[in-house]
Write a protein that holds these residues in place. Structure first.
Motif, PDB file in Angstrom:
ATOM      1  N   VAL A 107       0.879  -1.168   0.000  1.00  0.00           N
ATOM      2  CA  VAL A 107       0.000   0.000   0.000  1.00  0.00           C
ATOM      3  C   VAL A 107       0.912   1.213   0.000  1.00  0.00           C
ATOM      4  O   VAL A 107       1.723   1.391   0.895  1.00  0.00           O
ATOM      5  CB  VAL A 107      -0.904   0.016   1.239  1.00  0.00           C
ATOM      6  CG1 VAL A 107      -1.724   1.310   1.281  1.00  0.00           C
ATOM      7  CG2 VAL A 107      -1.828  -1.194   1.240  1.00  0.00           C
ATOM      8  N   VAL A 394      -7.081   1.306   5.604  1.00  0.00           N
ATOM      9  CA  VAL A 394      -6.622   0.175   4.781  1.00  0.00           C
ATOM     10  C   VAL A 394      -7.067  -1.147   5.393  1.00  0.00           C
ATOM     11  O   VAL A 394      -7.486  -2.070   4.689  1.00  0.00           O
ATOM     12  CB  VAL A 394      -5.086   0.217   4.625  1.00  0.00           C
ATOM     13  CG1 VAL A 394      -4.573  -1.033   3.923  1.00  0.00           C
ATOM     14  CG2 VAL A 394      -4.668   1.467   3.851  1.00  0.00           C
ATOM     15  N   SER A 400      -6.316  -3.152   1.172  1.00  0.00           N
ATOM     16  CA  SER A 400      -6.327  -2.509  -0.144  1.00  0.00           C
ATOM     17  C   SER A 400      -6.602  -1.016  -0.023  1.00  0.00           C
ATOM     18  O   SER A 400      -7.373  -0.578   0.822  1.00  0.00           O
ATOM     19  CB  SER A 400      -7.404  -3.142  -1.029  1.00  0.00           C
ATOM     20  OG  SER A 400      -7.539  -2.432  -2.249  1.00  0.00           O
TER      21      SER A 400
END
Length: 470
Positions: A107, A394, A400
């Motif tokens: 991320v 997240v 994600s």
């Protein structure tokens, strides 16, 4: 309170609030990506089992093998490489796989902040807090559901144009989360751009009230000017019939403070006027004289920059403290000696100073920052909180950051324990509700130390709810 460019504090001593544009700092390539998880792995004696970096190198070699090896064997070898060290998606700190069975993708978070320039001291605090917060929120793994949180530092030097340029570069490279903004002027330019590109933006120390409710993609990890003003108002008592003068620089920061004081104390019956000085002014005696001549019941000082020490000296020389109550914000620790003899005569409002909160999370942050050879300061919690918000958003989306709308939804209305105590992201306008402090400074010079006189609960200093603009 935040000046035009600084995330600077509503008053007190900070780097200049309205710096001139420094020498151009254009980026042709992004700085090195930072990953807490990667850093930990690199510091160990041997690479972690199944580390993606090691296996990828092996895979590259296999792919370049002799031509007589069949395509099927090559494919199987590649699949074997991808499978190494993988596990099901789960809690933070565990390895997991993406939908295609490959290694967990990172991320990416872009930090746009003042790494250099007049606000570099604040930027350093923010960065140290972010690293500590990321470590805390991921339980030391640097991962969420097996996905490493990687961040890249982009220096805006306190200049909005550089910040927007940096945001464009990061967004062009696929970054869905931006954080930082040491300066209010930066935040007010980056936030609309982030919204246009549907990117989550978590503004940091930038305190301009206009950041709140600016658009649905923008949040903040620090306090705002209205909360500073409500804290200042707590010193006044009944404001009806009182005269209040705001002494500030003629910048977005200073103007925001004037507007906030009028909105808060003016609404309660006080008469509010202002003495505004050009940010470039170095002889501040005329402005101290004007403030005294106004004969206010309360003088609210909202100042940022290297000239703060000269300002306090001028106010003391003009004997302003004997004729009115002076309220200002307590800034970073390096500023304490600069108040000089005036320090013990001032009523301080405060966002944070090291040791102010007394929470377990503050202790964790302090220990983490100490490992890096530093101490927490006024804006260290802003970085810590930003990291908590990133990890929560997240984590709520199973590791994600692809769905920005989902990230926004995860943060709206979120209530959690932070460095300063219990914090809430107000769903309606994304204001960050938090406690504030009344503080006294005792001693002078290097011996000057702050102590908390009163903790104001979040609800007492909550800004009014605003309708979302965009």
């Amino acid at each position: 309170m935040s000046p035009d460019r600084p995330h600077s504090y509503g008053s007190g001593i900070h780097p200049r609030s309205d710096p001139q544009e420094p020498a151009a700092m254009r980026y042709t390539a992004l700085p090195r990506v930072r990953s807490i998880g990667a850093a930990r792995a690199a510091s160990t004696a041997a690479p972690a089992p199944g580390a993606a970096g090691g296996t990828a190198a092996s895979g590259g070699g296999a792919a370049g093998g002799p031509r007589h090896i069949g395509r099927r064997i090559a494919v199987l070898a590649a699949c074997g490489v991808l499978a190494v060290g993988c596990a099901k998606a789960g809690t933070a700190g565990t390895d997991s796989t993406d939908g295609n069975g490959g290694a967990s993708s990172p991320v990416k978070v872009g930090l746009l902040y003042s790494k250099t320039g007049p606000l570099a001291a604040y930027g350093k605090q923010y960065l140290e807090g972010f690293k500590a917060g990321l470590d805390y929120a991921t339980k030391g793994t640097g991962k969420v559901d097996g996905h490493p949180i990687e961040f890249v530092e982009q220096d805006d030097a306190g200049d909005p144009a550089k910040a927007v340029s940096g945001a464009k570069e990061l967004i062009g490279k696929g970054y869905k989360i931006l954080a930082g903004s040491t300066a209010s002027g930066v935040a007010l330019q980056v936030a609309p751009f982030a919204a246009q590109n549907k990117v989550l933006f978590i503004s940091g120390p930038a305190a301009a009230d206009k950041v709140t409710a600016l658009n649905k993609y923008t949040f903040r990890s620090g306090r705002q000017s209205y909360q500073d003003t409500l804290t200042a108002a707590s010193f006044v008592g009944d404001a009806k019939g009182k005269k209040v003068t705001v002494l500030a620089q003629d910048s977005a920061f200073g103007q925001a403070n004037v507007a906030a004081v009028k909105a808060v104390l003016g609404k309660e019956g006080a008469t509010v006027d202002a003495v505004l000085a050009p940010p470039s002014a170095t002889d501040l005696t005329p402005f101290a004289t004007q403030a005294k001549a106004a004969k206010p019941d309360l003088l609210f000082v909202a100042w940022a920059g290297e000239t703060a020490s000269a300002l306090w000296t001028s106010l003391n020389q003009q004997d302003v403290f004997s004729s009115t109550r002076v309220v200002t914000g307590l800034d970073l620790a390096a500023s304490y000696p600069l108040f000089g003899p005036a320090g013990e005569k001032i009523s301080f409002l405060n966002h944070y100073f090291a040791g102010a909160a007394g929470t377990d999370i503050e202790k964790a942050m302090t220990e983490a920052v100490a490992k890096g050879g530093s101490k927490p300061d006024i804006f260290t919690p802003d970085g810590f909180t930003a990291a908590q918000m990133v990890v929560h958003a997240v984590e709520a989306n199973k590791g994600s950051a692809d769905d920005t709308a989902a990230l926004v939804k995860a943060l709206e209305g979120w209530s959690f324990d932070g460095v300063k105590g219990h914090l809430t992201v107000r769903a309606e306008d994304h204001a960050l509700l938090q406690p504030m402090f009344q503080v006294r400074l005792t001693g002078s010079g290097a011996a000057a130390k702050p102590t908390v006189e009163k903790v104001l609960p979040a609800e007492q200093v909550a800004p009014p709810v605003l309708a979302m603009v965009g």
